[in-house]
Design a protein around this motif. Structure first.
Motif, PDB file in Angstrom:
ATOM      1  N   LEU A  53      -0.743   2.415   7.160  1.00  0.00           N
ATOM      2  CA  LEU A  53      -0.390   2.661   8.583  1.00  0.00           C
ATOM      3  C   LEU A  53      -1.437   1.742   9.502  1.00  0.00           C
ATOM      4  O   LEU A  53      -0.771   0.973  10.339  1.00  0.00           O
ATOM      5  CB  LEU A  53      -0.525   4.020   9.139  1.00  0.00           C
ATOM      6  CG  LEU A  53      -0.002   4.414  10.285  1.00  0.00           C
ATOM      7  CD1 LEU A  53       1.161   4.085  10.557  1.00  0.00           C
ATOM      8  CD2 LEU A  53      -0.395   5.933  10.755  1.00  0.00           C
ATOM      9  N   ARG A  54      -2.386   1.471   9.034  1.00  0.00           N
ATOM     10  CA  ARG A  54      -3.386   0.787   9.616  1.00  0.00           C
ATOM     11  C   ARG A  54      -2.956  -0.691   9.624  1.00  0.00           C
ATOM     12  O   ARG A  54      -3.025  -1.285  10.612  1.00  0.00           O
ATOM     13  CB  ARG A  54      -4.791   1.044   9.301  1.00  0.00           C
ATOM     14  CG  ARG A  54      -5.505   2.314   9.437  1.00  0.00           C
ATOM     15  CD  ARG A  54      -7.035   2.091   9.231  1.00  0.00           C
ATOM     16  NE  ARG A  54      -7.340   2.373   7.763  1.00  0.00           N
ATOM     17  CZ  ARG A  54      -7.399   3.053   6.903  1.00  0.00           C
ATOM     18  NH1 ARG A  54      -7.386   4.400   7.321  1.00  0.00           N
ATOM     19  NH2 ARG A  54      -7.580   2.985   5.698  1.00  0.00           N
ATOM     20  N   HIS A  55      -2.463  -1.290   8.598  1.00  0.00           N
ATOM     21  CA  HIS A  55      -2.144  -2.583   8.324  1.00  0.00           C
ATOM     22  C   HIS A  55      -0.860  -2.617   9.169  1.00  0.00           C
ATOM     23  O   HIS A  55      -0.565  -3.813   9.990  1.00  0.00           O
ATOM     24  CB  HIS A  55      -1.850  -2.731   6.792  1.00  0.00           C
ATOM     25  CG  HIS A  55      -2.900  -2.911   6.041  1.00  0.00           C
ATOM     26  ND1 HIS A  55      -3.858  -4.031   6.128  1.00  0.00           N
ATOM     27  CD2 HIS A  55      -3.319  -2.376   4.788  1.00  0.00           C
ATOM     28  CE1 HIS A  55      -4.748  -4.001   5.360  1.00  0.00           C
ATOM     29  NE2 HIS A  55      -4.424  -2.858   4.480  1.00  0.00           N
ATOM     30  N   LEU A  56       0.285  -1.863   9.388  1.00  0.00           N
ATOM     31  CA  LEU A  56       1.498  -2.042   9.841  1.00  0.00           C
ATOM     32  C   LEU A  56       1.335  -1.774  11.476  1.00  0.00           C
ATOM     33  O   LEU A  56       2.109  -2.709  12.215  1.00  0.00           O
ATOM     34  CB  LEU A  56       2.396  -1.061   9.625  1.00  0.00           C
ATOM     35  CG  LEU A  56       2.607  -1.297   7.893  1.00  0.00           C
ATOM     36  CD1 LEU A  56       3.125  -0.263   7.306  1.00  0.00           C
ATOM     37  CD2 LEU A  56       3.492  -2.433   7.810  1.00  0.00           C
ATOM     38  N   VAL A  57       0.186  -1.069  11.791  1.00  0.00           N
ATOM     39  CA  VAL A  57      -0.051  -0.953  13.510  1.00  0.00           C
ATOM     40  C   VAL A  57      -0.646  -2.427  13.786  1.00  0.00           C
ATOM     41  O   VAL A  57      -0.352  -2.880  14.860  1.00  0.00           O
ATOM     42  CB  VAL A  57      -0.979   0.106  13.776  1.00  0.00           C
ATOM     43  CG1 VAL A  57      -1.373   0.081  14.952  1.00  0.00           C
ATOM     44  CG2 VAL A  57      -0.164   1.397  13.376  1.00  0.00           C
ATOM     45  N   ARG A  58      -1.563  -2.692  12.994  1.00  0.00           N
ATOM     46  CA  ARG A  58      -2.119  -4.244  13.210  1.00  0.00           C
ATOM     47  C   ARG A  58      -1.071  -5.282  13.525  1.00  0.00           C
ATOM     48  O   ARG A  58      -1.139  -6.120  14.206  1.00  0.00           O
ATOM     49  CB  ARG A  58      -3.158  -4.655  12.134  1.00  0.00           C
ATOM     50  CG  ARG A  58      -3.777  -5.770  12.517  1.00  0.00           C
ATOM     51  CD  ARG A  58      -5.114  -5.944  11.860  1.00  0.00           C
ATOM     52  NE  ARG A  58      -4.768  -5.669  10.178  1.00  0.00           N
ATOM     53  CZ  ARG A  58      -4.808  -6.965   9.636  1.00  0.00           C
ATOM     54  NH1 ARG A  58      -4.526  -8.119   9.926  1.00  0.00           N
ATOM     55  NH2 ARG A  58      -4.718  -6.611   7.900  1.00  0.00           N
TER      56      ARG A  58
ATOM     57  N   GLU B  86       0.925  -1.216  -0.124  1.00  0.00           N
ATOM     58  CA  GLU B  86       0.149   0.185   0.162  1.00  0.00           C
ATOM     59  C   GLU B  86       0.823   1.080  -0.220  1.00  0.00           C
ATOM     60  O   GLU B  86       0.519   2.184  -0.723  1.00  0.00           O
ATOM     61  CB  GLU B  86      -0.893   0.020   1.247  1.00  0.00           C
ATOM     62  CG  GLU B  86      -2.132  -0.767   1.347  1.00  0.00           C
ATOM     63  CD  GLU B  86      -3.460   0.066   0.310  1.00  0.00           C
ATOM     64  OE1 GLU B  86      -2.943   0.831  -0.756  1.00  0.00           O
ATOM     65  OE2 GLU B  86      -4.432   0.028   0.647  1.00  0.00           O
ATOM     66  N   GLN B  87       2.028   1.225   0.758  1.00  0.00           N
ATOM     67  CA  GLN B  87       2.997   2.248   0.859  1.00  0.00           C
ATOM     68  C   GLN B  87       3.696   2.592  -0.568  1.00  0.00           C
ATOM     69  O   GLN B  87       3.733   3.662  -1.081  1.00  0.00           O
ATOM     70  CB  GLN B  87       4.041   2.076   1.944  1.00  0.00           C
ATOM     71  CG  GLN B  87       3.549   2.333   3.195  1.00  0.00           C
ATOM     72  CD  GLN B  87       4.715   2.602   4.054  1.00  0.00           C
ATOM     73  OE1 GLN B  87       5.396   3.836   4.213  1.00  0.00           O
ATOM     74  NE2 GLN B  87       5.378   1.407   4.814  1.00  0.00           N
TER      75      GLN B  87
ATOM     76  N   ALA C 265       1.231   7.023  -6.507  1.00  0.00           N
ATOM     77  CA  ALA C 265       0.365   8.141  -6.499  1.00  0.00           C
ATOM     78  C   ALA C 265       0.737   9.508  -6.410  1.00  0.00           C
ATOM     79  O   ALA C 265       0.416  10.228  -7.037  1.00  0.00           O
ATOM     80  CB  ALA C 265      -0.858   7.755  -5.679  1.00  0.00           C
ATOM     81  N   ALA C 266       1.753   9.350  -5.460  1.00  0.00           N
ATOM     82  CA  ALA C 266       2.397  10.686  -5.242  1.00  0.00           C
ATOM     83  C   ALA C 266       3.217  11.251  -6.733  1.00  0.00           C
ATOM     84  O   ALA C 266       3.382  12.481  -6.657  1.00  0.00           O
ATOM     85  CB  ALA C 266       3.378  10.646  -4.198  1.00  0.00           C
TER      86      ALA C 266
ATOM     87  N   ALA D 168      -2.618   9.408  -2.727  1.00  0.00           N
ATOM     88  CA  ALA D 168      -1.155   9.010  -1.794  1.00  0.00           C
ATOM     89  C   ALA D 168      -1.691   8.889  -0.454  1.00  0.00           C
ATOM     90  O   ALA D 168      -1.051   8.076   0.287  1.00  0.00           O
ATOM     91  CB  ALA D 168      -0.330   9.719  -2.312  1.00  0.00           C
ATOM     92  N   ARG D 169      -2.227  10.046   0.023  1.00  0.00           N
ATOM     93  CA  ARG D 169      -2.522  10.118   1.407  1.00  0.00           C
ATOM     94  C   ARG D 169      -3.279   9.141   1.849  1.00  0.00           C
ATOM     95  O   ARG D 169      -3.064   8.328   3.062  1.00  0.00           O
ATOM     96  CB  ARG D 169      -3.152  11.491   1.806  1.00  0.00           C
ATOM     97  CG  ARG D 169      -3.381  11.434   3.341  1.00  0.00           C
ATOM     98  CD  ARG D 169      -3.732  12.959   3.727  1.00  0.00           C
ATOM     99  NE  ARG D 169      -4.781  13.480   2.933  1.00  0.00           N
ATOM    100  CZ  ARG D 169      -5.140  14.820   3.108  1.00  0.00           C
ATOM    101  NH1 ARG D 169      -4.652  15.676   3.883  1.00  0.00           N
ATOM    102  NH2 ARG D 169      -6.150  15.339   2.227  1.00  0.00           N
ATOM    103  N   SER D 170      -4.375   8.367   1.131  1.00  0.00           N
ATOM    104  CA  SER D 170      -5.316   7.571   1.433  1.00  0.00           C
ATOM    105  C   SER D 170      -4.655   5.993   1.515  1.00  0.00           C
ATOM    106  O   SER D 170      -4.846   5.166   2.541  1.00  0.00           O
ATOM    107  CB  SER D 170      -6.374   7.511   0.544  1.00  0.00           C
ATOM    108  OG  SER D 170      -7.173   6.181   0.835  1.00  0.00           O
ATOM    109  N   ARG D 171      -3.482   5.818   0.622  1.00  0.00           N
ATOM    110  CA  ARG D 171      -2.893   4.653   0.593  1.00  0.00           C
ATOM    111  C   ARG D 171      -1.759   4.637   1.851  1.00  0.00           C
ATOM    112  O   ARG D 171      -1.663   3.570   2.455  1.00  0.00           O
ATOM    113  CB  ARG D 171      -1.979   4.724  -0.781  1.00  0.00           C
ATOM    114  CG  ARG D 171      -2.771   4.522  -2.002  1.00  0.00           C
ATOM    115  CD  ARG D 171      -3.042   3.022  -2.408  1.00  0.00           C
ATOM    116  NE  ARG D 171      -3.568   2.789  -3.685  1.00  0.00           N
ATOM    117  CZ  ARG D 171      -4.033   1.598  -4.071  1.00  0.00           C
ATOM    118  NH1 ARG D 171      -4.093   0.692  -3.306  1.00  0.00           N
ATOM    119  NH2 ARG D 171      -4.506   1.574  -5.325  1.00  0.00           N
TER     120      ARG D 171
END
Length: 530
Positions: free
Chosen positions: A152-157, A128-129, A135-136, A144-147
């Motif tokens: 970040l959500r996946h990686l925090v999990r 995703e990053q 996208a950027a 880009a911000r949405s991705r």
């Protein structure tokens, strides 16, 4: 997996975090051999995919590609979507670095899908990053911000600290590019704190470079240089050439903004030398920054050469249908081209007291006529530049000849006429995207063959030069010279009609039809010169 293999893998992880890619690859090769002996398919696949990533980090692109392709095939054959996905992600990064962003996007999407199949949130977050980075590059900052937020959500999990650092860093860049400097600073501070906490030198270096960009945007150049020093020291120690080049580009911008143009040139040229043929996007950016420095130094031809290289690189990247932002970058570059060309044209007029505004008016007249003759807008961009530069060779003519109040001697006339050849020679090193040199060399050729420098006639005269000659003659007649007053547009037209045989008849017919719309500009130029 045996305890020996697990210990070796942990050692490799420590080396990877420190950016010691070659040592990490050697350790992983030991893992590979031990896994073969232990008949551990898991160890073989894990070591192979990680070796591929380490070779990429070490700049060994071919070796990385070979290893990742093999890991991709074996991961698929053994039904290991996680391995297959990590290999695809690595291959996407190689494609992106090589400028093939279409292939990179396909590989990242495949890796994301495989991460979902494997239930691997780290792989999903990393891909995703990477999709956010694409996208950027395309200029779609909202995507880009949405991705990045999704990553970040996946990686925090997944409790992936390293992944969180990258996501925070990338979110900072998006806010920086959107002009939201406070938000960018917050994300960068959080990313740097995490990187220092876990001792991730590589990611800390990347954050320092991005902090330098933030400080440049704030106008805090001393802090920008300090941050860049931190990043450059890390990547020099790690012998990470691509990231060194990024830092060198930032140094170039800092020194340019500080007025230290010589240092700016040196650092940007070093960045270009590193990225040439390996990172077209970064080279294109560095070439554009270099052109701005060269322009400030008054080195107009070299500025155009740098712009041309940047334009060629961005145009090559434009082959990707996803790169919408490249069109804007090219449009911006064309504005830079025109700005340098206009400045150079004005430097010509500074020597010739009687031609102030001549280049701009000739460009205006010529472009109107070229458009009426059917020239398309993309060509007109470059045609206008040729019109601005048509007299560039006059910079080689002594001022006493340019401004002589009486008639020129035969020797002086020969020197003056050589400005067409001199201009052609001056522009020879600049490979413009559209060939403007014929306009410079041949704008004094006549349809009847009695012009100079080559005595061309009729259709042998380049079409662009035939258009330019009509505009050039009209402006010369309707503006003051050292030896006469400016003629009125009607008087100029009468003289041109008498000499009709010197012009392309089809183009001259268009000029006659357009004359009423050109005359007011000519009258205004004559009045402003009084």
């Amino acid at each position: 997996m045996t305890p020996e293999i697990a210990t070796l893998l942990e050692s490799a992880t420590t080396l990877e975090r420190a950016g010691q890619w070659t040592e990490a690859a050697r350790t992983l090769h030991t893992v590979y051999e031990a896994s073969i002996r232990a008949r551990s398919a898991e160890g073989v696949l894990e070591s192979m995919v990680r070796m591929g990533h380490c070779h990429r980090g070490a700049g060994q692109r071919e070796l990385s590609d070979d290893m990742l392709q093999l890991a991709l095939a074996l991961g698929q054959a053994h039904g290991r979507p996680g391995i297959e996905g990590r290999a695809a992600n690595g291959l996407g990064m190689l494609a992106q670095e090589g400028g093939d962003l279409d292939a990179a996007a396909r590989l990242y999407l495949r890796a994301f899908e495989l991460g979902g199949q494997a239930g691997d949130p780290v792989l999903m977050g990393e891909t995703e990053q990477n999709l956010g980075i694409l996208a950027a590059i395309r200029g779609d900052l909202e995507e880009a911000r949405s991705r990045y937020q999704s990553a970040l959500r996946h990686l925090v999990r997944a409790d992936s600290v390293r992944g969180r650092i990258s996501s925070l860093n990338n979110l900072a860049l998006v806010h920086l590019y959107m002009g939201e400097l406070n938000e960018a600073a917050g994300y960068l501070d959080a990313a740097l704190a995490l990187a220092l906490q876990v001792g991730d030198v590589v990611r800390a270096g990347g954050v320092h470079i991005n902090r330098a960009e933030l400080f440049i945007a704030r106008g805090e150049l001393d802090r920008a240089r300090e941050a860049c020093d931190e990043g450059f020291e890390i990547f020099s120690r790690l012998e990470d050439r691509p990231r060194q080049a990024e830092a060198l580009k930032i140094y170039g911008i800092i020194y340019r903004e500080s007025g230290k143009l010589h240092l700016a040139t040196i650092h940007l040229q070093q960045a270009i030398d590193i990225t040439r043929r390996t990172n077209p996007l970064l080279e294109a950016q560095a070439q554009r920054e270099l052109s701005r420095v060269l322009r400030l130094q008054g080195r107009n031809r070299q500025a155009l050469e740098a712009l041309n290289r940047s334009h060629a690189l961005f145009t090559a990247l434009q082959a990707s249908p996803d790169l919408a932002d490249i069109d804007q970058r090219i449009a911006d570059l064309e504005e830079d081209f025109l700005s340098v060309v206009r400045y150079w044209g004005e430097s010509i007029e500074a020597k010739d007291h009687y031609t102030m505004g001549h280049c701009a008016r000739v460009a205006d007249y010529a472009c109107r006529l070229a458009r009426r003759a059917g020239m398309g807008e993309p060509e007109l961009v470059w045609f206008r530049m040729g019109a601005f530069l048509h007299d560039v060779g006059k910079t080689e003519v002594p001022e006493e000849i340019l401004n002589k109040p009486g008639r020129l001697t035969d020797e002086e006339r020969a020197i003056m006429q050589r400005h067409t050849v001199a201009g052609d020679e001056m522009l020879a090193p600049v490979e413009f995207p559209w060939n403007i040199r014929p306009m410079v060399r041949s704008h004094h050729e006549r349809w009847d063959g009695r012009g100079y420098p080559d005595g061309l006639a009729g259709q042998d005269i380049p079409h662009s030069a035939r258009i330019l000659r009509i505009a050039d003659v009209f402006d010369a007649l309707t503006t003051a010279r050292s030896y006469r007053r400016p003629l009125t547009p009607d008087e100029a037209l009468e003289i041109m009609v008498e000499d009709e045989g010197s012009f392309d008849p089809e183009l001259f017919a268009l000029f006659l039809d357009m004359f009423p719309e050109l005359a007011p500009t000519a009258r205004g130029a004559a009045l402003s010169a009084r």
